[in-house]
Design a protein around this motif. Structure first.
Motif, PDB file in Angstrom:
ATOM      1  N   PRO A   8      61.948 105.351  52.925  1.00  0.00           N
ATOM      2  CA  PRO A   8      60.847 103.979  52.493  1.00  0.00           C
ATOM      3  C   PRO A   8      62.020 102.910  52.736  1.00  0.00           C
ATOM      4  O   PRO A   8      63.111 102.910  53.087  1.00  0.00           O
ATOM      5  N   LEU A   9      61.073 101.617  52.580  1.00  0.00           N
ATOM      6  CA  LEU A   9      61.624 100.460  52.759  1.00  0.00           C
ATOM      7  C   LEU A   9      62.647 100.173  51.448  1.00  0.00           C
ATOM      8  O   LEU A   9      62.258 100.612  50.293  1.00  0.00           O
ATOM      9  N   PRO A  10      63.616  99.772  52.032  1.00  0.00           N
ATOM     10  CA  PRO A  10      64.839  99.515  50.920  1.00  0.00           C
ATOM     11  C   PRO A  10      64.332  98.180  50.088  1.00  0.00           C
ATOM     12  O   PRO A  10      63.758  97.252  50.806  1.00  0.00           O
ATOM     13  N   SER A  11      64.630  98.079  48.894  1.00  0.00           N
ATOM     14  CA  SER A  11      64.458  96.762  48.073  1.00  0.00           C
ATOM     15  C   SER A  11      65.261  95.810  48.440  1.00  0.00           C
ATOM     16  O   SER A  11      66.482  96.062  49.018  1.00  0.00           O
ATOM     17  N   MET A  12      64.708  94.399  48.323  1.00  0.00           N
ATOM     18  CA  MET A  12      65.550  93.208  48.493  1.00  0.00           C
ATOM     19  C   MET A  12      66.270  92.748  47.312  1.00  0.00           C
ATOM     20  O   MET A  12      65.645  92.457  46.467  1.00  0.00           O
ATOM     21  N   PRO A  13      67.533  92.714  47.416  1.00  0.00           N
ATOM     22  CA  PRO A  13      68.147  92.207  46.215  1.00  0.00           C
ATOM     23  C   PRO A  13      67.836  90.791  46.063  1.00  0.00           C
ATOM     24  O   PRO A  13      67.856  89.901  47.053  1.00  0.00           O
ATOM     25  N   PHE A  14      67.718  90.250  45.078  1.00  0.00           N
ATOM     26  CA  PHE A  14      67.169  88.936  44.790  1.00  0.00           C
ATOM     27  C   PHE A  14      66.044  88.324  45.466  1.00  0.00           C
ATOM     28  O   PHE A  14      66.194  87.389  46.088  1.00  0.00           O
ATOM     29  N   ALA A  15      64.981  89.523  45.606  1.00  0.00           N
ATOM     30  CA  ALA A  15      63.924  89.253  46.145  1.00  0.00           C
ATOM     31  C   ALA A  15      63.308  87.658  45.764  1.00  0.00           C
ATOM     32  O   ALA A  15      62.716  87.078  47.116  1.00  0.00           O
ATOM     33  N   LYS A  16      63.264  87.039  44.953  1.00  0.00           N
ATOM     34  CA  LYS A  16      62.631  85.797  44.516  1.00  0.00           C
ATOM     35  C   LYS A  16      63.480  84.741  45.261  1.00  0.00           C
ATOM     36  O   LYS A  16      62.931  83.753  45.402  1.00  0.00           O
ATOM     37  N   ALA A  17      64.508  85.113  45.742  1.00  0.00           N
ATOM     38  CA  ALA A  17      65.621  83.974  46.450  1.00  0.00           C
ATOM     39  C   ALA A  17      65.435  84.398  47.759  1.00  0.00           C
ATOM     40  O   ALA A  17      66.521  83.812  48.317  1.00  0.00           O
ATOM     41  N   ARG A  18      64.937  85.209  48.185  1.00  0.00           N
ATOM     42  CA  ARG A  18      64.867  85.339  49.639  1.00  0.00           C
ATOM     43  C   ARG A  18      64.827  84.393  50.458  1.00  0.00           C
ATOM     44  O   ARG A  18      65.515  84.311  51.695  1.00  0.00           O
ATOM     45  N   ARG A  19      64.074  83.361  50.430  1.00  0.00           N
ATOM     46  CA  ARG A  19      63.716  82.399  51.370  1.00  0.00           C
ATOM     47  C   ARG A  19      65.102  81.453  51.553  1.00  0.00           C
ATOM     48  O   ARG A  19      65.484  80.770  52.308  1.00  0.00           O
ATOM     49  N   LEU A  20      65.777  81.289  50.095  1.00  0.00           N
ATOM     50  CA  LEU A  20      67.026  80.666  50.126  1.00  0.00           C
ATOM     51  C   LEU A  20      67.902  81.128  51.009  1.00  0.00           C
ATOM     52  O   LEU A  20      68.818  80.701  51.847  1.00  0.00           O
ATOM     53  N   GLY A  21      68.018  82.584  50.976  1.00  0.00           N
ATOM     54  CA  GLY A  21      68.766  83.443  51.720  1.00  0.00           C
ATOM     55  C   GLY A  21      68.659  83.100  53.017  1.00  0.00           C
ATOM     56  O   GLY A  21      69.413  82.953  54.020  1.00  0.00           O
TER      57      GLY A  21
END
Length: 450
Positions: free
Chosen positions: A422-435
């Motif tokens: 399955p798709l792995p989770s994105m760590p700090f998903a709420k900050a993904r745009r900053l990343g």
């Protein structure tokens, strides 16, 4: 340039959002909209999303397995990425190279993925031929251009690796093209240090392809409901209740096929597990035959470079140059003209003669990337999805749709990471745009200074 539009991390629904003011839409009229879902209905399989993946999953469920299904499209077929992309049918998806796949898994796995990507290109060709889709396919060939000496060495190694480990004994081939030959016979690209050529990619008109798929699905009697965004999804008693503004679809199984255009909160299986990325495309005014020669555009094979923040381009059938790359980080900035202007500057550096030509079209669209840089076509417990094409979904969506239909029908899929994880989770998903913002700056420096 289109107005600010749907941002999948901000906007809750793409309903009533405007279509892209794209070159494709200027050359192909959209058919009249289909009515939305009204009242309560039942189906075996509900498919969320009416782009390439959703339509072809419905097609294969109907034609290969005789399974009843219905498609729910939040806006209108032609709104999302399937009608905004550059029309590149490429052998590949995600960002991993084949040698990187071997290192992550093993050689047999890399070969298996290569075969899936090869079948994807062939599957698109077969669908075009079978349904006589007039989508303007161009000459075959996918050119990957080295933008510096380090990339040149990597491309030479990649060509040898593919030819020795992947394409040996098949009709597919990979060849390395020296810089002088490339400029004289393909493209007089002023930043090219050489190129890798694969022989089975090609360009086409993506909106005409999509509408061809739509017609093929409708011919099977499959219902497509437009303006039918899923605003609530209730799982109870082994059934799925998909609630829209005007109706409800009760299904035994569900396929999520919205890719980057999936609403912000759709289902916990995909929520916060992908990064929507804006692509930006410009198309020039038409070039005369003399201007094409002067610019050195000797081929209309699909082309991409080796930058981290890639540029991609091809000469269109009506002698315009399409040139694309990454756009803004945040959706609110999508319509800022600076991103189209930057693309024009980049195009002029590649083909200096074109600095006198104007841009006739500029539009943007979302693609989706996964945390591990590969697409995931996954199904479990009667719910499936395909996500993470990373901009190469025109071809792989066809293979993904076939595999999704197989999964729903209870067939065993190839034992490959594309299908068994399955798709792995994105760590700090709420900050993904900053990343993403930080990565873009890193990529810009890396591309410029090596």
């Amino acid at each position: 340039m289109s107005a600010p539009f749907y941002d999948p991390l901000i906007t809750s629904t793409p309903v009533s959002q405007p279509f892209a003011d794209s070159y494709w839409a200027s050359t192909q009229a959209l058919p009249a909209g289909l009515p939305p879902l009204t009242g309560t209905h039942q189906t075996d399989v509900a498919i969320i999303g009416g782009g390439y993946t959703g339509l072809l999953t419905a097609y294969y469920l109907a034609t290969e397995f005789n399974i009843d299904c219905q498609v729910l499209e939040a806006n209108q077929v032609g709104f999302g990425a399937s009608a905004r992309n550059a029309g590149f049918v490429l052998k590949g998806s995600g960002r991993l190279g084949y040698s990187a796949m071997e290192k992550r898994w093993d050689l047999e796995t890399a070969k298996g993925i290569y075969q899936e990507f090869s079948q994807a290109v062939s599957r698109v060709e077969e669908l075009i031929t079978k349904h006589q889709i007039d989508c303007e396919p161009q000459e075959k060939g996918y050119l990957k251009v080295a933008h510096n000496l380090k990339a040149l060495s990597q491309l030479q190694s990649a060509a040898a690796y593919i030819q020795n480990n992947m394409a040996s004994g098949t009709e597919f081939s990979a060849e390395f093209i020296e810089a002088d030959t490339f400029r004289q016979q393909y493209l007089n690209h002023h930043q090219a240090y050489g190129a890798l050529r694969l022989n089975d990619g090609f360009g086409l008109h993506p909106l005409k392809l999509l509408l061809g798929y739509k017609q093929a699905v409708e011919q099977q009697g499959v219902k497509i409901h437009e303006q039918s965004c899923v605003i609530d999804w209730i799982e109870e008693n082994g059934k799925h209740r998909l609630i829209t503004a005007k109706g409800e679809l009760i299904a035994n199984k569900v396929i999520m096929a919205g890719n980057a255009y999936s609403p912000k909160q759709l289902n916990q299986r995909i929520d916060d597990k992908f990064l929507p990325i804006l692509s930006n495309i410009i198309v020039t005014e038409p070039l005369s035959p003399d201007e094409i020669q002067q610019a050195g555009l000797l081929s209309n094979q699909v082309t991409m470079d080796t930058r981290i923040l890639k540029y991609y381009f091809r000469l269109l059938p009506d002698n315009r140059l399409l040139f694309g790359g990454r756009g803004a980080v945040w959706g609110k900035d999508a319509s800022n003209p600076i991103y189209g202007q930057r693309l024009k500057l980049a195009m002029d550096k590649c083909f200096p003669y074109l600095n006198r030509k104007k841009v006739a079209f500029n539009w943007t669209g979302w693609i989706a990337a996964s945390m591990d840089d590969m697409p995931h076509v996954y199904g479990k417990g009667g719910v499936g999805y395909s996500l993470g094409y990373c901009g190469a979904g025109v071809s792989f969506s066809a293979q993904a749709a076939f595999r999704l239909a197989q999964n729903i029908a209870g067939e065993t899929l190839p034992n490959l990471p594309l299908y068994n994880s399955p798709l792995p989770s994105m760590p700090f998903a709420k900050a993904r745009r900053l990343g993403q913002w930080g990565y873009y700056h890193y990529g810009w420096l890396k591309d410029k200074f090596g």
